[in-house]
Scaffold this motif. Structure first.
Motif, mmCIF file in Angstrom:
data_model
loop_
_atom_site.group_PDB
_atom_site.id
_atom_site.type_symbol
_atom_site.label_atom_id
_atom_site.label_comp_id
_atom_site.label_asym_id
_atom_site.label_seq_id
_atom_site.Cartn_x
_atom_site.Cartn_y
_atom_site.Cartn_z
ATOM 1 N N VAL A 139 0.834 -1.208 0.000
ATOM 2 C CA VAL A 139 0.000 0.000 0.000
ATOM 3 C C VAL A 139 0.864 1.251 0.000
ATOM 4 O O VAL A 139 0.627 2.204 -0.750
ATOM 5 N N VAL A 140 1.904 1.238 0.851
ATOM 6 C CA VAL A 140 2.784 2.404 0.960
ATOM 7 C C VAL A 140 3.492 2.673 -0.370
ATOM 8 O O VAL A 140 3.557 3.818 -0.836
ATOM 9 N N MET A 141 4.021 1.628 -0.985
ATOM 10 C CA MET A 141 4.739 1.823 -2.248
ATOM 11 C C MET A 141 3.793 2.276 -3.359
ATOM 12 O O MET A 141 4.180 3.075 -4.234
ATOM 13 N N THR A 142 2.537 1.769 -3.336
ATOM 14 C CA THR A 142 1.563 2.201 -4.342
ATOM 15 C C THR A 142 1.237 3.675 -4.186
ATOM 16 O O THR A 142 1.189 4.426 -5.181
ATOM 17 N N VAL A 143 1.022 4.108 -2.938
ATOM 18 C CA VAL A 143 0.724 5.528 -2.680
ATOM 19 C C VAL A 143 1.902 6.411 -3.119
ATOM 20 O O VAL A 143 1.718 7.462 -3.754
ATOM 21 N N ALA A 144 3.133 5.979 -2.794
ATOM 22 C CA ALA A 144 4.320 6.756 -3.178
ATOM 23 C C ALA A 144 4.438 6.843 -4.696
ATOM 24 O O ALA A 144 4.782 7.902 -5.242
ATOM 25 N N THR A 145 4.138 5.756 -5.388
ATOM 26 C CA THR A 145 4.212 5.759 -6.850
ATOM 27 C C THR A 145 3.168 6.688 -7.452
ATOM 28 O O THR A 145 3.455 7.429 -8.408
ATOM 29 N N ILE A 146 1.960 6.651 -6.888
ATOM 30 C CA ILE A 146 0.883 7.530 -7.391
ATOM 31 C C ILE A 146 1.267 8.995 -7.202
ATOM 32 O O ILE A 146 1.076 9.829 -8.103
ATOM 33 N N ILE A 147 1.822 9.318 -6.027
ATOM 34 C CA ILE A 147 2.241 10.705 -5.764
ATOM 35 C C ILE A 147 3.290 11.137 -6.787
ATOM 36 O O ILE A 147 3.246 12.256 -7.325
ATOM 37 N N PHE A 148 4.236 10.240 -7.082
ATOM 38 C CA PHE A 148 5.288 10.585 -8.040
ATOM 39 C C PHE A 148 4.699 10.813 -9.431
ATOM 40 O O PHE A 148 5.056 11.772 -10.121
#
Length: 1024
Positions: free
Chosen positions: A525-534
């Motif tokens: 979940v954390v990596m998905t959120v970080a990717t979306i933000i990027f």
């Protein structure tokens, strides 16, 4: 480096003496550092100016411009060649690649021209090759007003100008707008003919009489006497009474044959200050001198002149140094405010004034040490170098925080003050040095940035580098030494506010711990959120637009007025007076400075143009008006639309715009036929004008002046024994007048001008009745010798890279350059160009593309250098990769920062991204390094991550907040001269604000993922 803290603690007097020397040298260096708005720029441009009097634009193009263009095109490093062919003059501008040695380039140009001289017309003037130096542009313009403009002209010319020319750093002083008198001898050619004398004979007689000549020496009473014949006229009466011997033997006085009187010359230029006629004094400085220093000398001399000549008024029209002083002062105040906020953050976290001061001392000492390095490397105090201070002011305490906290930890373990200072500083010396080097390393690629971008930002890069290296030295010497003497290990009773801050920090620490524990359990979940933000932040770059450089708000703008060719100076003055009336009603305007009659363009204002005028407008200081210059300009622009009969252009007047790429929108159309190019340019102007946000759409094509062309009937002229030269000279002498000699009265010289009566110029009918003297002694009317017709062709023929061209230009208002050009390009795609014709974007668009290509390389090099330094520090290829993941997160924050603040992407913003790459990895270094230490102590990975995160939260928050708060005053852009720093500071703040929390969460997650992957690979190998 590891032993430096030990030496510093054991030799405190030596450290104090070194600091004292640094302060002393820094103070002296600061007093001698020159001040300027921008770094000294090297613009690699040369100009070839060739005069061919009497030739039209087409003849100049074919006989001079083309051959010289072909010759100089073979010179090394030539980037662009632009030429202007006008009546009697050819101007060729050669732009070279950045870094070209202009001394050798101009020498090579002269050599190439020498090779083709024999193919050029014989009667041209010697081609002149000049280098363009932006540092030699006019820096100050004065206006002088008084009761009598004629006496004022004499005072300015003979008393003020020489005094200003003698000032140190002044290269030249030019005067315009005055009134001069001459002796006018008006003749009626018909009546003069009846007396049997011609204008040429009269002119020769005056020249022969008005002369002093030496006659050798004679011996008288054993002494040598020098013989001198004194024949110069002493008064106007003497000229009038001059006896003229007529062909029939009679003698007549000159005043009986012609009309003689003093008269004011027709004004070529009119200068006014707030509507009052004045004389304008324009000063250029020598390139090697500093603007502010030269201006100080002028102000001092102005005060003396005003005291001596109290019947005149001296007023500043334009002065570059004013904006420089205000801008540098504002940036300095902003940096000081940022430093205060950074120190306040330190105090809130450390809860001790003594401990805070130990670190806070690193700021002023590092800055003063930097002054010394700037002086010896030839840098100046300018917006960019001071911006470097403001940018690095929050980072200067980072090293000190790490060192002091480690020393404090050793003191808590029971070490003595001296041992704690030594061991605490030595333990982190390598890490602190590596952290500083990662920040410094990102500035090295700026050296490879080409063009004006590299020229400008090299000083910022060097300033930040010098200050950070000085901070590193202070953190490894002065801070350990002071820590061994004054550090407090027991907290005294703190203020209630400090206790509350401490309680809130503990709550934040517990909240962070819970977030981190949850994230370790939900890594996907954390990596998905970080990717979306990027991804979202990357896409946001498409919305914010782009520009080359922010426009400086200097509080000045200029209005250019152009009437149809052939208009009289009085007509131009009438239009200018209407514009002045509108300007006086605007409350934001502080001064109006008018100049009527001027040259054609910057490189070659040869001759004056009675149909041209310009008004320089000075606004009130920014805080007094509350509006940006661009807003005031747009308001004035709409009001001026009501004035008919002239083309009126309103543009931001910036002395520092030289070298920043020209106009915001420049579309260059290229082809062979001038008429076709003109038609295309008119279509392009309509298209560009229809795009939202465009203003002042115009082309650089100018119609020629209407001219009366005389064609001689050679059969008739030859029968009278007349030649073209004789006829042309007679016409010129009667219509234009010719200076026969000069009359000196009361120490001042006046031209004696012989010309025909005014009725000859009042109509074509009168003009063609001019009597032309023949060899037989009689006269023949001009109309019997010539045929005439009125024609009009191009006034100027411009060429780009040896092809004819017309450029359509426009400015923008409340829209960024990239968005406007995209809309223009969309409309131009449907336009069908004739075969052989093309267009391309010039100006800031071209500069932006070149700068971006260089900056992309700089960003890549910066990231690679940082990675290599981290790999050296960690002795690992994996851990630096984990830390480097904070860089794209930081770029995301920078992009979102621009989006939220509504600032377009620009060169300063990209430089901010490069700086950001060096800053954000420091938090990752602190975090990953401590995780590795705990892992080495056999602590389980998850526990090591949580412990390292909660332990390092305080120093990470401290270093981030000190940097962010140090930059907030810079990012607010509330003062003059802050346009360059605002995008840079916004990117850094946005990057740190977003990347810091993501670093504290995402990097531990990535660390655990790679660790699990490494365990998985290890287990697979064991099974095999």
């Amino acid at each position: 480096m590891m032993k430096i803290p030990s030496w510093a603690v054991k030799k405190p007097i030596s450290v104090l003496m070194i600091v004292a020397i640094i302060l002393l040298l820094g103070g002296v260096s600061l007093s001698r550092l020159p001040m300027d708005l921008l770094p000294k720029m090297n613009i690699p441009v040369a100009v070839v100016n060739t005069q061919y009097l009497g030739a039209g634009p087409y003849e100049v193009e074919n006989l001079i411009t083309r051959p010289i263009e072909e010759a100089v095109a073979t010179v090394h490093n030539v980037k662009h060649i632009n030429s202007t062919s006008m009546e009697g003059s050819s101007i060729i501008v050669i732009e070279f690649n950045q870094g070209t040695d202009m001394e050798f380039a101009t020498l090579e140009i002269r050599e190439k021209i020498d090779l083709i001289k024999r193919y050029l017309p014989e009667d041209i003037l010697q081609p002149i090759v000049l280098k363009i130096d932006p540092n030699a542009l006019p820096i100050m313009t004065l206006g002088v007003t008084g009761d009598d403009l004629e006496k004022l002209q004499e005072i300015v010319e003979y008393r003020i100008k020489p005094r200003l020319e003698r000032l140190e750093g002044i290269a030249s002083v030019e005067i315009s707008g005055g009134r001069e008198k001459s002796v006018a001898i008006t003749i009626n050619p018909t009546q003069l003919e009846m007396q049997g004398i011609s204008q040429e004979q009269l002119m020769a007689l005056l020249r022969a009489e008005n002369i002093n000549l030496p006659g050798g020496e004679i011996l008288d009473d054993r002494k040598y006497l020098t013989v001198r014949t004194v024949g110069e006229f002493q008064s106007l009466e003497e000229v009038k009474k001059l006896p003229i011997t007529l062909p029939m033997g009679q003698t007549a006085k000159l005043e009986d044959l012609v009309e003689i009187n003093f008269q004011e010359n027709d004004s070529l230029q009119i200068a006014k200050i707030n509507g009052v006629p004045s004389i304008r004094i324009t000063m250029q400085k020598q390139p090697t001198f500093n603007t502010v220093q030269v201006a100080n000398g002028v102000y001092t001399e102005m005060t003396k002149i005003q005291e001596e000549l109290n019947n005149i008024q001296l007023e500043i029209v334009t002065d570059q140094s004013l904006f420089i002083r205000r801008s540098i002062s504002n940036v300095g105040k902003t940096a000081g405010l940022g430093g205060i906020l950074a120190i306040l953050i330190l105090y809130l976290f450390m809860r001790s004034i003594r401990n805070t001061l130990v670190i806070a001392l690193s700021i002023p000492i590092s800055i003063i040490a930097t002054f010394t390095l700037m002086y010896f490397t030839g840098l100046t105090l300018n917006l960019l170098s001071l911006g470097g201070f403001a940018l690095g002011i929050g980072m200067l305490v980072d090293n000190g925080i790490v060192v002091l906290e480690n020393i404090y930890r050793f003191r808590e373990k029971g070490y003595s003050p001296v041992n704690a200072a030594i061991h605490g500083a030595e333990e982190v010396a390598a890490a602190v040095a590596a952290s500083t080097l990662t920040t410094v390393a990102v500035f090295l690629p700026v050296v490879f940035v080409e063009g004006m971008t590299g020229e400008i930002f090299k000083e910022l890069a060097l300033t930040v580098t010098f200050s950070l290296l000085a901070s590193l030295g202070i953190s490894l010497t002065l801070i350990p030494m002071l820590s061994s003497k004054v550090i407090e290990i027991k907290e005294k009773r703190a203020h209630q506010l400090l206790n509350r801050v401490e309680e809130n920090f503990k709550k934040a620490n517990r909240f962070y711990r819970s977030i981190l524990e949850w994230s370790l359990g939900h890594r996907g979940v954390v990596m998905t959120v970080a990717t979306i933000i990027f991804l979202v932040s990357t896409i946001s770059l498409l919305w914010i637009g782009a520009e080359y450089f922010p426009e400086f708000d200097e509080g000045t703008f200029t209005i250019s007025i152009s009437l149809p060719h052939g208009s009289r100076l009085e007509d131009t003055e009438t239009i200018v007076n209407q514009i002045e009336e509108i300007l006086r009603k605007n409350e934001d305007i502080d001064g109006i400075f008018t100049n009527i009659g001027g040259g054609d363009d910057y490189y070659g204002g040869f001759g004056r143009r009675s149909n041209r005028g310009s008004i320089d407008v000075r606004l009130k200081p920014y805080r007094a008006r509350g509006k940006e210059t661009a807003q005031v300009i747009d308001e004035i622009r709409w009001e001026l639309q009501a004035i008919a009969g002239a083309d009126i252009n309103v543009a931001n007047l910036s002395f520092i715009g030289v070298g920043f790429g020209g106009e915001t929108v420049e579309v260059e159309i290229r082809g062979d036929n001038i008429d076709v190019l003109q038609e295309i340019s008119e279509d392009f102007m309509k298209i560009i004008d229809s795009v939202e946000g465009t203003r002042e759409v115009a082309s650089n094509f100018t119609d020629g002046r209407p001219q009366l062309e005389l064609y001689l009937d050679r059969d008739i002229t030859s029968s009278y024994g007349l030649q073209t030269m004789q006829i042309a000279s007679t016409i010129r002498n009667l219509i234009q007048g010719v200076s026969a000699t000069r009359l000196r009265i009361d120490g001042k010289e006046h031209d004696v001008v012989i010309g025909g009566e005014n009725y000859l110029r009042e109509s074509i009918g009168n003009f063609i009745q001019i009597p032309i003297p023949t060899l037989a002694g009689g006269n023949v009317p001009l109309e019997q010798l010539v045929e005439y017709r009125i024609s009009q062709g191009p006034n100027v023929i411009r060429r780009s890279n040896q092809v004819r061209s017309i450029t359509v230009k426009a400015t923008t208002f409340q829209r960024d350059m990239n968005s406007v050009i995209k809309d223009i390009e969309g409309k131009l795609m449907s336009y069908s160009l004739p075969a052989g014709y093309s267009y391309q974007y010039r100006g800031q668009k071209e500069q932006l593309q070149e700068a971006y290509s260089s900056l992309v390389l700089a960003v890549i090099l910066a990231i690679l250098l940082v990675y290599m330094i981290l790999a050296t520090q960690f002795q690992s290829l994996l851990h630096p990769f984990i830390i480097m993941l904070s860089v794209p997160l930081a770029f995301s924050g920078g992009a979102l920062g621009l989006l939220v603040s509504g600032i377009p992407l620009s060169i300063p913003a990209v430089i901010g991204a490069i700086v950001l790459a060096g800053i954000v990895v420091n938090n990752g270094i602190v975090l990953i390094d401590y995780i590795n230490i705990l892992r080495e102590n056999k602590i389980e990975t998850k526990e090591a991550i949580i412990t390292a995160g909660t332990t390092r939260l305080r120093p990470i928050m401290m270093t981030t907040l000190t940097t962010v708060l140090g930059l907030i005053p810079l990012a607010m852009g509330i003062s003059e001269g802050s346009e360059v720093q605002v995008p840079l500071a916004t990117v850094v703040i946005g990057g740190l604000v977003l990347s810091t929390p993501l670093t504290l969460i995402v990097l531990p997650i990535v660390y655990s993922i790679f660790n699990d992957f490494a365990v998985y690979i290890s287990n697979r190998r064991k099974k095999k």
